[in-house]
Write an enzyme that holds these catalytic residues in place. Structure first.
Site, mmCIF file in Angstrom:
data_model
loop_
_atom_site.group_PDB
_atom_site.id
_atom_site.type_symbol
_atom_site.label_atom_id
_atom_site.label_comp_id
_atom_site.label_asym_id
_atom_site.label_seq_id
_atom_site.Cartn_x
_atom_site.Cartn_y
_atom_site.Cartn_z
ATOM 1 N N GLN A 197 35.397 31.222 57.332
ATOM 2 C CA GLN A 197 36.104 31.095 56.050
ATOM 3 C C GLN A 197 35.234 31.665 54.938
ATOM 4 O O GLN A 197 34.038 31.398 54.871
ATOM 5 C CB GLN A 197 36.367 29.608 55.787
ATOM 6 C CG GLN A 197 36.225 29.161 54.345
ATOM 7 C CD GLN A 197 37.534 29.131 53.607
ATOM 8 O OE1 GLN A 197 38.582 29.025 54.214
ATOM 9 N NE2 GLN A 197 37.488 29.220 52.301
ATOM 10 N N THR A 198 35.832 32.446 54.047
ATOM 11 C CA THR A 198 35.076 32.939 52.894
ATOM 12 C C THR A 198 36.025 33.267 51.748
ATOM 13 O O THR A 198 37.196 33.582 51.963
ATOM 14 C CB THR A 198 34.240 34.177 53.256
ATOM 15 O OG1 THR A 198 33.464 34.580 52.127
ATOM 16 C CG2 THR A 198 35.116 35.340 53.694
ATOM 17 N N ARG A 199 35.501 33.180 50.531
ATOM 18 C CA ARG A 199 36.218 33.637 49.341
ATOM 19 C C ARG A 199 35.351 34.637 48.585
ATOM 20 O O ARG A 199 35.657 34.974 47.447
ATOM 21 C CB ARG A 199 36.596 32.450 48.441
ATOM 22 C CG ARG A 199 35.425 31.628 47.985
ATOM 23 C CD ARG A 199 35.841 30.444 47.101
ATOM 24 N NE ARG A 199 34.699 29.643 46.719
ATOM 25 C CZ ARG A 199 33.852 29.930 45.741
ATOM 26 N NH1 ARG A 199 34.031 31.033 45.018
ATOM 27 N NH2 ARG A 199 32.841 29.138 45.465
ATOM 28 N N ASN A 200 34.277 35.090 49.226
ATOM 29 C CA ASN A 200 33.332 36.024 48.614
ATOM 30 C C ASN A 200 33.195 37.267 49.489
ATOM 31 O O ASN A 200 33.549 37.250 50.668
ATOM 32 C CB ASN A 200 31.959 35.362 48.456
ATOM 33 C CG ASN A 200 31.991 34.195 47.487
ATOM 34 O OD1 ASN A 200 32.463 34.329 46.372
ATOM 35 N ND2 ASN A 200 31.498 33.044 47.921
ATOM 36 N N GLY A 291 29.891 25.818 56.130
ATOM 37 C CA GLY A 291 28.655 26.162 55.446
ATOM 38 C C GLY A 291 28.104 25.056 54.580
ATOM 39 O O GLY A 291 28.704 23.994 54.401
ATOM 40 N N ARG A 292 26.947 25.323 54.037
ATOM 41 C CA ARG A 292 26.325 24.419 53.066
ATOM 42 C C ARG A 292 27.205 24.357 51.822
ATOM 43 O O ARG A 292 27.635 25.373 51.308
ATOM 44 C CB ARG A 292 24.933 24.944 52.705
ATOM 45 C CG ARG A 292 24.134 24.059 51.774
ATOM 46 C CD ARG A 292 22.805 24.715 51.432
ATOM 47 N NE ARG A 292 21.971 23.862 50.595
ATOM 48 C CZ ARG A 292 22.121 23.723 49.275
ATOM 49 N NH1 ARG A 292 23.080 24.383 48.656
ATOM 50 N NH2 ARG A 292 21.326 22.927 48.588
ATOM 51 N N ALA A 295 33.261 24.905 50.364
ATOM 52 C CA ALA A 295 34.385 24.735 49.433
ATOM 53 C C ALA A 295 34.035 23.863 48.241
ATOM 54 O O ALA A 295 34.907 23.233 47.644
ATOM 55 C CB ALA A 295 35.613 24.168 50.153
ATOM 56 N N THR A 435 48.589 38.632 11.358
ATOM 57 C CA THR A 435 49.327 39.684 12.066
ATOM 58 C C THR A 435 49.958 39.141 13.341
ATOM 59 O O THR A 435 51.125 39.416 13.642
ATOM 60 C CB THR A 435 48.386 40.855 12.407
ATOM 61 O OG1 THR A 435 47.775 41.340 11.212
ATOM 62 C CG2 THR A 435 49.143 41.979 13.083
ATOM 63 N N ARG A 437 50.695 36.035 13.989
ATOM 64 C CA ARG A 437 51.767 35.112 13.602
ATOM 65 C C ARG A 437 53.060 35.874 13.292
ATOM 66 O O ARG A 437 54.159 35.453 13.668
ATOM 67 C CB ARG A 437 51.341 34.299 12.378
ATOM 68 C CG ARG A 437 50.473 33.104 12.687
ATOM 69 C CD ARG A 437 51.315 31.947 13.179
ATOM 70 N NE ARG A 437 50.526 30.782 13.524
ATOM 71 C CZ ARG A 437 51.055 29.639 13.916
ATOM 72 N NH1 ARG A 437 52.367 29.517 14.020
ATOM 73 N NH2 ARG A 437 50.290 28.614 14.229
ATOM 74 N N ARG A 451 50.363 25.555 17.661
ATOM 75 C CA ARG A 451 49.076 26.227 17.442
ATOM 76 C C ARG A 451 48.450 26.610 18.784
ATOM 77 O O ARG A 451 47.886 27.704 18.929
ATOM 78 C CB ARG A 451 48.130 25.319 16.661
ATOM 79 C CG ARG A 451 48.454 25.174 15.173
ATOM 80 C CD ARG A 451 47.545 24.118 14.555
ATOM 81 N NE ARG A 451 47.837 23.864 13.153
ATOM 82 C CZ ARG A 451 47.168 24.397 12.137
ATOM 83 N NH1 ARG A 451 46.177 25.237 12.360
ATOM 84 N NH2 ARG A 451 47.484 24.090 10.895
ATOM 85 N N ILE A 477 42.579 30.893 13.116
ATOM 86 C CA ILE A 477 41.850 29.686 12.715
ATOM 87 C C ILE A 477 41.401 28.934 13.965
ATOM 88 O O ILE A 477 40.249 28.512 14.055
ATOM 89 C CB ILE A 477 42.732 28.795 11.812
ATOM 90 C CG1 ILE A 477 42.978 29.501 10.475
ATOM 91 C CG2 ILE A 477 42.061 27.436 11.576
ATOM 92 C CD1 ILE A 477 43.970 28.789 9.573
#
Length: 574
Positions: A197-200, A291-292, A295, A435, A437, A451, A477
């Site tokens: 498994q990886t997300r990198n 892994g360490r 997740a 502008t 707005r 806001r 603002i």
């Protein structure tokens, strides 16, 4: 033979309900509909294709409570993550959803009918309990923030009947369902499969550890990255998949395959690791690398980890027999330059020279264009990462000026625009409060909600422009901390750089120099909800720069901003 699915039967609802497709499609058009969010779509896809077996729908209250409290479904099957369908109070008040009724689940992207849910129950979740038991209770945890700020008030539970697959237009051939992946393993003759498994992005160390894990178990490797929803700030999945494809030929021929998982991660540490193991078991894997800090979401504002480094490994090991998938503990490997090899750190003799590059250092090298050695990553992978991570001096950024009306924000913004145009190198866009707005938010008032909506619109535009390499100067603002934080998140999640500049000119000075007399009108009660008069301004707690027009000239303030940008590398130094 692939690993049996969790619960004994793969709940492939798409295959089960295919004979009734036309009948269900006709019925779906007559029913009330719930339009699903991106996370709900990810969950539904894995329910329908069996990735979440033994689930056949979104959890009812009985299953939800049992999973939160006991890490298992009401029938006793191990399951660690609540899979729920949240709806708003307005949907409930509409009166069309009742226990026993049926509702269409629809894709927000193309308005296609995906499934019909038969409602078992509608219940109000105990979010505090869910936050504590599932994620640990730290309110800074991203999943807990999402739970409290994004998840709606009610959950709808019930089984589903599948109508259509989700449409995907990227990497379609790599998006294996559990059934398809099992057939693929059988065709290849694979009996033992180690899932990673990886997300990198993956580099040489990842290749080494997966090969070692496979060799030790006489197995093959399933590279199974998440391409659904991951952690904000992660490298986009398009870049990552190209990098995985470039890495694949570096494995011994026939050892590894790449499959993509459209999961919406929760970054839930120990609970998520158990969930990931169940998902990989359903996809046919026999082994799963944990892994360490698997997740984990990183650190909180105090610099503390949300989970212990080995909590995830211990959690999966605790339920090893029930999971029916062998846990492979992630071994940290390090590079030995003298022998040009990677070894687990605990196998390196004392005194032997080692080299490592941290994730932070890698990001810095990509940002600055500094060399990335071949011992760390393969040239073909680095090339892809560099294409998606251009040098800082070519990247866009947003300068977000906040402060009272007449604090000098607009004067600073206009002067900064001229200075950046003179500098050259990127287009410059100016988003002045008045502008915006007039052009984007003319229908909004000045309530707190309106806001916030106005700032969200500014942040969206700024994020898109910044991602395309432009310099954006915004000067609303923006009196509320929540809105400013959301703006920062929106721009950074779009891949841009964000700098908050607090124009801390005192209110008294702003009033005294107000030539239009607007403050005077507010003091007389002619203008309601005016910041600094009858509506608060929340001082920024995390400004990147604080300036004051009552003490500084506009020219000197612009110079400070330019110096900040130069220090961060946004101008070409070559």
């Amino acid at each position: 033979m692939a690993n049996p699915p969790h619960g004994g039967v793969l709940k492939d609802l798409l295959a089960r309900d295919a004979p009734r497709h036309d009948e269900l499609e006709i019925e779906a058009e007559q029913l009330p509909a719930i339009v699903l969010t991106e996370r709900q779509l990810c969950d539904l896809e894995l329910i329908m294709n069996g990735g979440f077996s033994p689930l056949e729908g979104f959890m009812n209250q009985k299953d939800y409570d049992s999973v939160c409290e006991n890490v298992r479904l009401a029938d006793g099957n191990l399951f660690s993550m609540p899979i729920t369908l949240d709806v708003s109070q307005a949907v409930i008040d509409d009166g069309k959803l009742k226990p026993g009724s049926r509702v269409t689940l629809r894709d927000f992207r193309d308005d296609r009918n995906l499934a019909i849910l038969t409602i078992d129950d509608i219940y109000r979740p105990d979010k505090a309990k869910e936050a504590k038991l599932v994620f640990g209770g730290d309110e800074e945890h991203p999943a807990i923030k999402y739970l409290y700020n994004k998840v709606q008030e009610f959950y709808v539970g019930g089984k589903i009947e599948a109508i259509n697959k989700l449409n995907h237009y990227d990497y379609v051939a790599l998006r294996y369902t559990p059934a398809e992946l099992r057939v693929h393993f059988d065709k290849l003759g694979w009996n033992r499969v180690v899932a990673f498994q990886t997300r990198n992005p993956m580099h040489r160390a990842h290749r080494e550890l997966t090969v070692r894990a496979a060799r030790a178990r006489q197995a093959n490797v399933l590279i199974h990255p998440v391409v659904g929803l991951t952690k904000p700030g992660d490298i986009d999945h398009f870049t990552r998949v190209r990098a995985y494809q470039a890495l694949l030929p570096r494995y011994p021929n026939g050892m590894a395959v790449l499959g993509l998982l459209g999961l919406a991660m929760r970054m839930g540490g120990p609970r998520e690791a158990i969930w990931h193991a169940i998902i990989r078991k359903n996809h046919g894997a026999t082994h799963f690398i944990v892994g360490r800090d698997h997740a984990g979401p990183g650190k909180n504002s105090k610099g503390q980890e949300f989970y212990g480094p080995y909590d995830a490994q211990h959690a999966v090991e605790k339920y090893r027999e029930e999971l029916g998938i062998e846990v492979v503990e992630f071994q940290q490997v390090t590079y030995l330059p003298d022998t040009d090899e990677y070894k687990p750190k605990d196998e390196v003799p004392a005194g032997v020279k080692t080299l490592d590059i941290s994730g932070t250092e890698l990001r810095n090298r990509l940002r600055t264009g500094a060399p990335i050695p071949e011992w760390f990553s393969y040239p073909e992978v680095v090339k892809i990462l560099r294409e998606s991570s251009p040098p800082r001096h070519t990247q866009g950024f947003t300068i977000f000026l906040t402060g009272y009306m007449n604090s000098g924000k607009d004067a600073i913004a206009r002067a900064l625009q001229v200075t950046l145009n003179q500098q050259g190198g990127r287009s410059v866009s100016l988003l002045l409060g008045d502008t915006v707005r007039h052009e984007l938010s003319s229908e909004l008032g000045f309530s707190r909600e309106d806001r916030h909506t106005n700032i969200q619109r500014i942040a969206f535009v700024a994020g898109e422009l910044t991602r395309a390499g432009a310099a954006v100067i915004a000067s609303p603002i923006a009196p509320y901390e929540e809105s400013r934080n959301a703006a920062r998140d929106a721009v950074t999640q779009a891949g841009g750089n964000f700098f908050l500049v607090h124009v801390a000119t005192p209110l008294e000075y702003c009033e005294k120099t107000d030539k239009r007399g607007i403050y005077a009108k507010a003091r007389r009660g002619e203008i309601k909800g005016f910041t600094g008069v009858d509506d608060p301004y929340e001082t920024p707690s995390k400004a990147d720069l604080t300036v004051d027009v009552s003490k500084q000239t506009v020219r000197s303030i612009v110079h400070e901003i330019i110096l900040m940008l130069e220090t961060e590398g946004f101008f070409d130094r070559s």
